[in-house]
Scaffold this motif. Sequence first.
Motif, short mmCIF file in Angstrom:
data_model
loop_
_atom_site.label_atom_id
_atom_site.label_comp_id
_atom_site.label_asym_id
_atom_site.label_seq_id
_atom_site.Cartn_x
_atom_site.Cartn_y
_atom_site.Cartn_z
N ILE A 180 0.85 -1.18 0.00
CA ILE A 180 0.00 0.00 0.00
C ILE A 180 0.88 1.23 0.00
CG2 ILE A 180 -0.21 0.31 2.51
CD1 ILE A 180 -3.20 0.92 2.02
N GLU A 181 0.41 2.30 -0.61
CA GLU A 181 1.15 3.55 -0.65
C GLU A 181 0.59 4.52 0.38
OE1 GLU A 181 1.17 5.10 -4.60
OE2 GLU A 181 2.56 3.57 -5.36
N CYS A 182 1.45 5.38 0.89
CA CYS A 182 1.05 6.39 1.88
C CYS A 182 1.57 7.75 1.42
CB CYS A 182 1.59 6.04 3.26
SG CYS A 182 1.17 7.25 4.54
N THR A 183 0.69 8.72 1.31
CA THR A 183 1.05 10.07 0.90
C THR A 183 1.39 10.90 2.14
OG1 THR A 183 -0.45 9.91 -0.98
CG2 THR A 183 0.34 12.10 -0.39
N LYS A 212 -4.99 8.08 7.88
CA LYS A 212 -6.31 8.12 7.24
C LYS A 212 -6.32 7.23 6.01
CE LYS A 212 -10.48 9.65 6.26
NZ LYS A 212 -11.65 9.23 7.04
N VAL A 213 -7.33 6.38 5.90
CA VAL A 213 -7.50 5.52 4.73
C VAL A 213 -8.38 6.26 3.72
CG1 VAL A 213 -8.30 3.30 3.86
CG2 VAL A 213 -7.33 3.46 6.16
N LYS A 214 -7.88 6.39 2.50
CA LYS A 214 -8.63 7.09 1.45
C LYS A 214 -8.60 6.26 0.18
CE LYS A 214 -8.47 11.91 2.90
NZ LYS A 214 -8.31 13.30 2.44
N THR A 215 -9.59 6.51 -0.67
CA THR A 215 -9.64 5.86 -1.97
C THR A 215 -9.51 6.92 -3.05
OG1 THR A 215 -11.09 4.12 -1.12
CG2 THR A 215 -10.99 4.39 -3.51
N PHE A 216 -8.50 6.80 -3.88
CA PHE A 216 -8.27 7.76 -4.96
C PHE A 216 -8.14 6.99 -6.26
CE2 PHE A 216 -5.31 10.36 -7.57
CZ PHE A 216 -6.12 11.48 -7.72
N GLN A 217 -9.02 7.33 -7.21
CA GLN A 217 -9.05 6.65 -8.50
C GLN A 217 -9.16 5.14 -8.31
OE1 GLN A 217 -5.62 8.05 -10.67
NE2 GLN A 217 -6.59 9.99 -11.19
N ASP A 218 -10.09 4.73 -7.44
CA ASP A 218 -10.38 3.33 -7.15
C ASP A 218 -9.19 2.59 -6.54
OD1 ASP A 218 -12.99 3.53 -8.09
OD2 ASP A 218 -12.38 3.14 -10.15
N LYS A 219 -8.26 3.30 -5.95
CA LYS A 219 -7.09 2.70 -5.33
C LYS A 219 -7.03 3.11 -3.87
CE LYS A 219 -2.05 2.38 -5.77
NZ LYS A 219 -0.86 2.88 -6.52
N VAL A 220 -6.95 2.13 -2.97
CA VAL A 220 -6.90 2.42 -1.54
C VAL A 220 -5.50 2.87 -1.17
CG1 VAL A 220 -7.16 1.47 0.78
CG2 VAL A 220 -8.73 0.77 -1.04
N GLN A 221 -5.42 4.00 -0.47
CA GLN A 221 -4.14 4.56 -0.07
C GLN A 221 -4.23 5.05 1.37
OE1 GLN A 221 -3.73 7.66 -3.02
NE2 GLN A 221 -2.47 6.37 -4.34
N LEU A 222 -3.07 5.30 1.96
CA LEU A 222 -2.99 5.93 3.27
C LEU A 222 -2.53 7.37 3.11
CD1 LEU A 222 -1.23 3.15 5.39
CD2 LEU A 222 -3.66 3.76 5.42
N TYR A 311 -27.07 9.32 -8.64
CA TYR A 311 -27.49 8.07 -8.03
C TYR A 311 -27.04 8.05 -6.58
CZ TYR A 311 -22.65 6.39 -8.46
OH TYR A 311 -21.29 6.23 -8.35
N THR A 312 -27.58 7.11 -5.82
CA THR A 312 -27.21 6.98 -4.41
C THR A 312 -26.19 5.87 -4.27
OG1 THR A 312 -29.42 7.69 -3.76
CG2 THR A 312 -28.09 6.60 -2.08
N ALA A 313 -25.09 6.18 -3.56
CA ALA A 313 -23.96 5.25 -3.50
C ALA A 313 -23.59 4.92 -2.07
CB ALA A 313 -22.75 5.84 -4.23
N CYS A 314 -23.01 3.75 -1.91
CA CYS A 314 -22.42 3.31 -0.65
C CYS A 314 -21.07 4.01 -0.47
CB CYS A 314 -22.26 1.79 -0.68
SG CYS A 314 -21.37 1.08 0.73
N VAL A 315 -20.43 3.83 0.69
CA VAL A 315 -19.11 4.41 0.91
C VAL A 315 -18.07 3.82 -0.04
CG1 VAL A 315 -19.49 4.99 3.33
CG2 VAL A 315 -18.67 2.72 2.73
N CYS A 316 -18.38 2.65 -0.61
CA CYS A 316 -17.47 2.04 -1.57
C CYS A 316 -17.69 2.59 -2.98
CB CYS A 316 -17.64 0.52 -1.57
SG CYS A 316 -19.21 -0.05 -2.25
#
Length: 695
Positions: A180-183, A212-222, A311-316
């Motif tokens: 995993i990458e961390c910024t 903090k866990v974040k999703t950027f461009q469908d990629k999970v990052q820290l 549309y209505t979306a989940c957190v994912c």
Amino acid sequence: MSLSEVQKQTQNVSQVTPEKENWNIIVRVICSWFVPDFTKQRCPFSMKLVIQDKEGSKIHASIRRTLIYKFQTEISEGDVYAIQNFSVAPNSGIYRTTHHPYKINFQFGTKVSLLDGNLVPDVKPQYIPLSLLTTTGFDTDYLVDVLGLLVGVGTERELQVDGKTTKLNVIAIEADGFRIECTLFGIYVDELNVFLSSGEVQNCAISIEFAKVKTFQDKVQLQNCKFCTRIKYNVNFKEASELKSRMIENNESPSQGLTQLSQTSKNTVEEDFLTVTPRTTIQGLKDCKEVATFILFGTINHILDEDDWWYTACVCNKAVYPDSKMFFCEKCNKHVIKVFPRYRIKVRVIDSSDSTTFVLFDRDATTLFKKTCADMLESHDKDVYAGNGEFSREKQRVVNESTVDIAEDLLVRFTKETIDCASQSADLIKDTATNEDGNTSLKRESANKTLSLESIEEDTSYQMENNFNQEQVVNRMSRYQFCIIHLEDEVVGFVDRAFAILYDHDLQRQWTLTDEEGNRHVVTYNKNLQKPMVIGGWNDLREFYELHDNHSIYFGYVGHSCFHITVFPSKCKPLSIGRFLKRLQADEPLFNGPKLHFCIFLNPNQCHASHLDLPSDFGNYLRQGRFKYILLHGPREIVKCKLLLRNHPKKSNKIGSGWKEFCTAHGFDQPIDLVFEVDQMKSNQNVKVLTYCNL
């Protein structure tokens, strides 16, 4: 008092609740930081702590600006303290440092005493496996602690934020086959540079706490948080040593030092857009057999009107649909409550070769409009209802036309973006149509489109309250309105509890409903104040109005169990359903057994006052219960309030300290009816507060 006596009178952190303030806990401060006030550079906005007891239970603590001077010299990170007399509030937000349901707030009377450090062992962080961070449904509201081997470092860059330059770099860590990458930003980049300059970078175990866990461009990052994240390089405790051994045995440990992470493009966005990325036509795009990125110049002919633009979306980020009074996410494979509106705009694009449909999703649409989907919905929901709370024909016309306005607004933004980019290269705009041509086509295509009303229906009663005049205050009964959403999987209609309690003396088991065309219906009401429902005749309404989905029905009470109703034929948006279900859940009783209800009509002065004078029956109830304080459970927050109770018949009983905070938290500033629901046995300090305003 001896140390042993102090320990006997202490409680565990896991026991802390808002029930009282005279808590006494012994804890170690494992993390402390200041949150700056960006408007006042000299004084911090607050001081934050994460504290832990001997059982390993953690809780977040906050010290407000005006108390920092009192405690900052008494508290040091790593030391053990006895902390007494503090208030407790719900732990919420998207940057939660602990999983404790509550957090503590220091008060002026809070006492802090330094103790022997051996009373609370220095417990290591509970590291989250990297494999869990990428699983669907992982709750990113909580900060995480991770442990891994540092395997890669990017190239340091500078980022312009609000006119200020901030350093940025990216690191990569691995553990047990997962990467995993961390910024890193700001001072955390400086800490990384100090570590790299030491030269001891091979097989480096790294500990990152409160990331903090974040999703950027469908990629999970820290990503580091601005002030609380702790990063330690070359840690050598037991867990780190075991991780190194496992990775060396599995040949996963980097033996040649750190790898250089691939750099992002050095070209500007304009250079990438106009010169680097290959261009194609719509026909060429359709003929392409490989996955690639192209630039295409064409004309947005119109916004497709057969589909919704959000549309209505989940957190994912995947779409959800209503099920069992909640929402179901197929990707997470579970029911969820936290949902968000997201853009999904379909546009028809033409060029000289062909035409096709493009979809603009949330990230790009938000960047283009500089407005989130939720903000866009809110901005187009204003001023739809008439001043007296009744839906007027003129406002109906505005609603019918507003979709054309929205679509035109989108078209202007899209077309302007295309022309602005294309104008930088003259040879690319030969086939680009004019903005006027696009607008003409759009008006022709969208003339009959109607904006659905569900996203604004739930705000009706709130807007009514904000427009009460004196005559309406006197005659509140004829103005009371509430909404019932006809849920497709329910055979009953759920009635607003505040309304049922306020008018219980007037409501009979048979209700007469009359719509705008004079059609009359008789339904049966269960007359149950704990769960009021329309239980008979609901299916008849469904068949008469052909309600085959989730639809909103507005009830306007005129007295003597008679109502005017408005049935909306268009189906509800999932966001509206979510708000309705959330309101039902928030209005559920706090406790079983017999209850008493005290109704108070607030005027604007009482909404802004520091205390509330109570009617004699409510005051007598509290005085007989010998309560010193009560916990007001509102739709949004729980607030602890002190009581000022008098034995003299000519002096009123009051809700004192905490009342103003409660009103502010719930936005009370206009005339409003409140229902206070209490335990008839006078054995419970929790008070449910119901109101018909849509909070």
